[in-house]
Design a protein around this motif. Structure first.
Motif, short mmCIF file in Angstrom:
data_model
loop_
_atom_site.label_atom_id
_atom_site.label_comp_id
_atom_site.label_asym_id
_atom_site.label_seq_id
_atom_site.Cartn_x
_atom_site.Cartn_y
_atom_site.Cartn_z
N UNK A 218 0.84 -1.20 0.00
CA UNK A 218 0.00 0.00 0.00
C UNK A 218 0.88 1.25 0.00
N UNK A 219 1.91 1.26 0.86
CA UNK A 219 2.77 2.43 0.97
C UNK A 219 3.61 2.66 -0.29
N UNK A 220 4.12 1.59 -0.85
CA UNK A 220 4.92 1.70 -2.09
C UNK A 220 4.05 2.31 -3.20
N UNK A 221 2.81 1.87 -3.30
CA UNK A 221 1.90 2.41 -4.33
C UNK A 221 1.60 3.88 -4.06
N UNK A 222 1.38 4.20 -2.78
CA UNK A 222 1.08 5.58 -2.41
C UNK A 222 2.25 6.51 -2.79
N UNK A 223 3.46 6.00 -2.69
CA UNK A 223 4.64 6.80 -3.03
C UNK A 223 4.85 6.88 -4.54
N UNK A 224 4.02 6.17 -5.29
CA UNK A 224 4.08 6.26 -6.75
C UNK A 224 4.94 5.20 -7.42
N UNK A 225 5.33 4.17 -6.68
CA UNK A 225 6.15 3.10 -7.26
C UNK A 225 5.29 1.86 -7.51
N UNK A 226 5.85 0.94 -8.30
CA UNK A 226 5.16 -0.33 -8.54
C UNK A 226 5.64 -1.35 -7.50
N UNK A 227 4.72 -1.94 -6.75
CA UNK A 227 5.16 -2.92 -5.75
C UNK A 227 5.77 -4.16 -6.39
N UNK A 228 6.77 -4.74 -5.72
CA UNK A 228 7.38 -5.96 -6.25
C UNK A 228 6.49 -7.19 -6.06
N UNK A 229 6.96 -8.30 -6.59
CA UNK A 229 6.32 -9.60 -6.38
C UNK A 229 6.99 -10.19 -5.13
#
Ligand code: GLU
Length: 316
Positions: A218-229
């Motif tokens: 959730x936080x990674x997405x909020x910061x504008x990045x693509x979350x890893x697998x």
């Protein structure tokens, strides 16, 4: 594909750390990707330079070579969290602008009082300081920590080993601290900024972090990045079911090295204990890359009988 190994330099490397480092390395090498070594020394009190250099030395000795890291550099550096505070400051400002954060003045004793009754369960913050009015905040004298307010949202992801995971943020993590009152950044913020900004596509780590993953996605997405697998791997435990820890002597990599156990033996032993290879014997690094089958990894903790590596070493 960009994977990473992200150890904390808070003790000498033991078999449990070698297990996750080995699997990160294996996953990346089998896929022909790039392996990043990131030193997670954001906890300044517990991290020690002596452990940092020992970590690099032990990983080199094991032969788990990385492609970017604190000693060799790379385009996504710096590779030690203590040198990445500018990035965390910028992320904090971004979250502040997005009005996601609020100051929390709760004392340790209040947090303990609302905390989970049993040690080991993580407590969910009750949102007390979220509801403070601007006037009430103004009247506070204590230096606050900063919490992020999580929405009523369920995060769903598929873990490489543990399958589909659903996590409702308000009850799985609640509003969590991103910066402590002593100005130290919390692990959750640092790791999310790092995995996002280093372009990490694959995270492999111990199962103990499975429960933190939804909030990081959730936080990674909020910061504008693509979350890893994500792939969480079973933990190594002793015969009583306790995780192998840095406090247990005799299982550090350097101690095994001093007792003439070879690095190939350690990695082959781990591969055999994890069910990744079909025969209990010593393999070369190259053979391990070609013969280990990561799909064979189960979900259960792996019991390691202390010192069994030594008898395994002489028998194989
Ligand atoms: N630094 C953490 C540890 O050593 C690992 C964090 C992670 O892999 O996300 O336990």
């Amino acid at each position: 594909m960009r994977g990473r190994f992200a150890p904390s330099p808070t003790g000498y490397m033991h078999l449990g750390n070698a297990w996750t480092a080995f699997l990160c390395w294996l996953q990346v090498r089998q896929a022909g990707g790039t392996l990043v070594l990131r030193i997670e020394d954001n906890d300044e009190q517990r991290s020690k330079p002596v452990f940092r250099s020992a970590l690099l030395e032990d990983l080199h000795w094991l032969g788990l070579q990385w492609d970017e890291g604190p000693d060799i550099g790379g385009t996504y550096g710096p590779y030690c969290q203590q040198k990445r505070y500018d990035l965390y400051n910028a992320a904090l400002e971004q979250l502040q602008r997005q009005e996601q954060l609020y100051p929390c003045y709760c004392s340790r004793s209040r947090l303990q009082a609302i905390g989970a009754p049993h040690a080991g369960e993580h407590s969910i913050y009750d949102g007390h300081c979220y509801t403070l009015t601007p006037e009430e905040r103004h009247g506070m004298t204590k230096k606050p920590s900063w919490r992020i307010h999580v929405p009523s949202q369920t995060i769903t992801f598929t873990d490489g080993i543990y399958g589909v995971q659903k996590s409702y943020l308000p009850t799985s993590c609640g509003d969590f601290v991103v910066r402590r009152a002593d100005d130290m950044y919390a692990y959750q913020l640092a790791v999310s900024v790092d995995d996002g900004s280093m372009g990490i596509t694959h995270v492999l780590r111990g199962r103990d972090l499975l429960s933190s993953t939804a909030q990081q996605i959730w936080l990674i997405s909020l910061l504008g990045y693509t979350p890893p697998v994500y792939t969480h791997v079973p933990m190594l435990v002793d015969e009583h079911g306790f995780r192998l820890s840095k406090r247990q002597h005799g299982l550090t990599i350097r101690q095994m090295r001093d007792e003439s156990v070879t690095s190939e033996t350690i990695l082959s032993y781990l591969a055999w204990q994890g069910g990744l290879v079909s025969e209990p014997r010593v393999y070369s690094l190259d053979e391990l890359v070609h013969q280990c089958d990561l799909t064979k990894l189960g979900r259960d903790d792996i019991v390691i009988v202390p010192n069994s590596i030594k008898t395994w070493n002489s028998a194989s």
